[in-house]
Design a protein around this motif. Structure first.
Motif, short mmCIF file in Angstrom:
data_model
loop_
_atom_site.label_atom_id
_atom_site.label_comp_id
_atom_site.label_asym_id
_atom_site.label_seq_id
_atom_site.Cartn_x
_atom_site.Cartn_y
_atom_site.Cartn_z
N GLN A 58 153.39 27.51 118.64
CA GLN A 58 152.05 27.56 119.35
C GLN A 58 153.10 27.27 120.99
OE1 GLN A 58 151.97 22.71 118.44
NE2 GLN A 58 150.33 23.14 116.77
N GLN A 59 154.10 27.71 120.79
CA GLN A 59 154.69 27.95 122.67
C GLN A 59 154.70 29.07 121.50
OE1 GLN A 59 157.85 25.18 122.25
NE2 GLN A 59 157.13 23.97 122.36
N THR A 60 155.38 29.75 121.48
CA THR A 60 155.38 30.97 121.50
C THR A 60 154.21 32.20 121.22
OG1 THR A 60 156.76 31.13 118.83
CG2 THR A 60 157.79 31.06 120.56
N SER A 61 153.58 31.32 120.50
CA SER A 61 152.35 32.65 119.74
C SER A 61 151.15 31.64 119.17
CB SER A 61 153.08 33.44 118.41
OG SER A 61 152.84 34.70 117.85
N PRO A 62 150.18 31.59 119.96
CA PRO A 62 149.41 30.23 120.12
C PRO A 62 148.59 30.96 118.56
CG PRO A 62 149.46 30.18 122.29
CD PRO A 62 150.38 31.72 121.75
N LYS A 63 148.55 32.37 119.01
CA LYS A 63 147.57 32.68 118.19
C LYS A 63 147.85 32.39 116.26
CE LYS A 63 145.66 35.89 121.23
NZ LYS A 63 144.57 37.39 121.13
N ARG A 64 149.47 33.12 115.99
CA ARG A 64 149.56 32.90 114.83
C ARG A 64 150.22 31.22 114.52
NH1 ARG A 64 155.24 35.28 115.05
NH2 ARG A 64 155.07 34.73 112.26
N ALA A 65 149.88 30.25 115.08
CA ALA A 65 150.18 28.95 115.20
C ALA A 65 149.07 28.51 113.80
CB ALA A 65 150.43 28.20 116.25
N THR A 66 148.99 28.84 112.94
CA THR A 66 148.40 28.25 111.77
C THR A 66 149.64 27.53 110.69
OG1 THR A 66 148.54 30.18 109.98
CG2 THR A 66 146.70 29.78 111.65
N PHE A 67 149.37 26.53 109.99
CA PHE A 67 149.96 25.88 109.04
C PHE A 67 150.24 26.90 107.87
CE2 PHE A 67 146.56 21.80 108.93
CZ PHE A 67 147.59 21.69 110.20
N GLU A 68 149.56 27.30 107.57
CA GLU A 68 149.72 29.14 106.94
C GLU A 68 151.38 29.92 107.13
OE1 GLU A 68 146.77 28.72 107.81
OE2 GLU A 68 146.26 28.39 105.99
N GLU A 69 151.28 30.15 108.65
CA GLU A 69 152.39 31.12 108.53
C GLU A 69 154.18 29.79 109.32
OE1 GLU A 69 153.03 33.95 110.88
OE2 GLU A 69 151.06 34.46 109.17
N ALA A 70 153.38 28.22 109.31
CA ALA A 70 154.29 27.46 109.70
C ALA A 70 154.83 27.11 108.04
CB ALA A 70 153.72 25.96 110.27
N GLU A 71 154.20 26.85 107.38
CA GLU A 71 154.74 27.15 105.95
C GLU A 71 155.70 28.71 105.67
OE1 GLU A 71 155.92 25.48 102.79
OE2 GLU A 71 154.55 24.66 104.92
N LYS A 72 155.31 30.01 106.34
CA LYS A 72 156.10 30.81 106.19
C LYS A 72 157.43 30.85 106.38
CE LYS A 72 152.24 33.92 104.91
NZ LYS A 72 151.42 35.32 106.37
N LEU A 73 157.41 30.57 108.03
CA LEU A 73 158.54 30.46 108.09
C LEU A 73 159.90 29.28 107.75
CD1 LEU A 73 157.65 29.93 112.14
CD2 LEU A 73 159.00 32.08 111.89
#
Length: 89
Positions: A58-73
């Protein structure tokens, strides 16, 4: 979840340049305490890691701030921590 299962389930992770990541990771992770790596590997800490990953996105890449992307991280962090711990043995 083992490495091969993870790679089969998530083709975006499988497409990453793991040789390069491993080389960089070994150098970068040398200073990371073993306890920190063990925390990342422990599935009991998933929720805390997920929340942290989502907040970071959310802080660094708001467009990528999804549950799916967080789970990948989270999965990438966990897999990286496993690799580093294994390399230290």
């Amino acid at each position: 979840m083992d490495y091969n299962t993870l790679m089969d389930k998530n083709s975006s992770i499988a497409s990453l340049p793991w040789d390069e990541i491993t080389a960089i990771g070994k150098e970068k992770f040398e200073a990371v305490p073993k306890e920190t790596l063990q925390f990342a590997v422990n599935t009991a800490n998933h929720d805390q890691m997920f929340k942290s990953a989502l907040e970071s996105l959310q802080q660094t890449s708001p467009k990528r701030a999804t549950f799916e992307e967080a789970e990948k991280l989270v999965e990438m962090m966990r897999e990286s921590a496993k690799l580093v711990l294994d390399a230290r043995k």
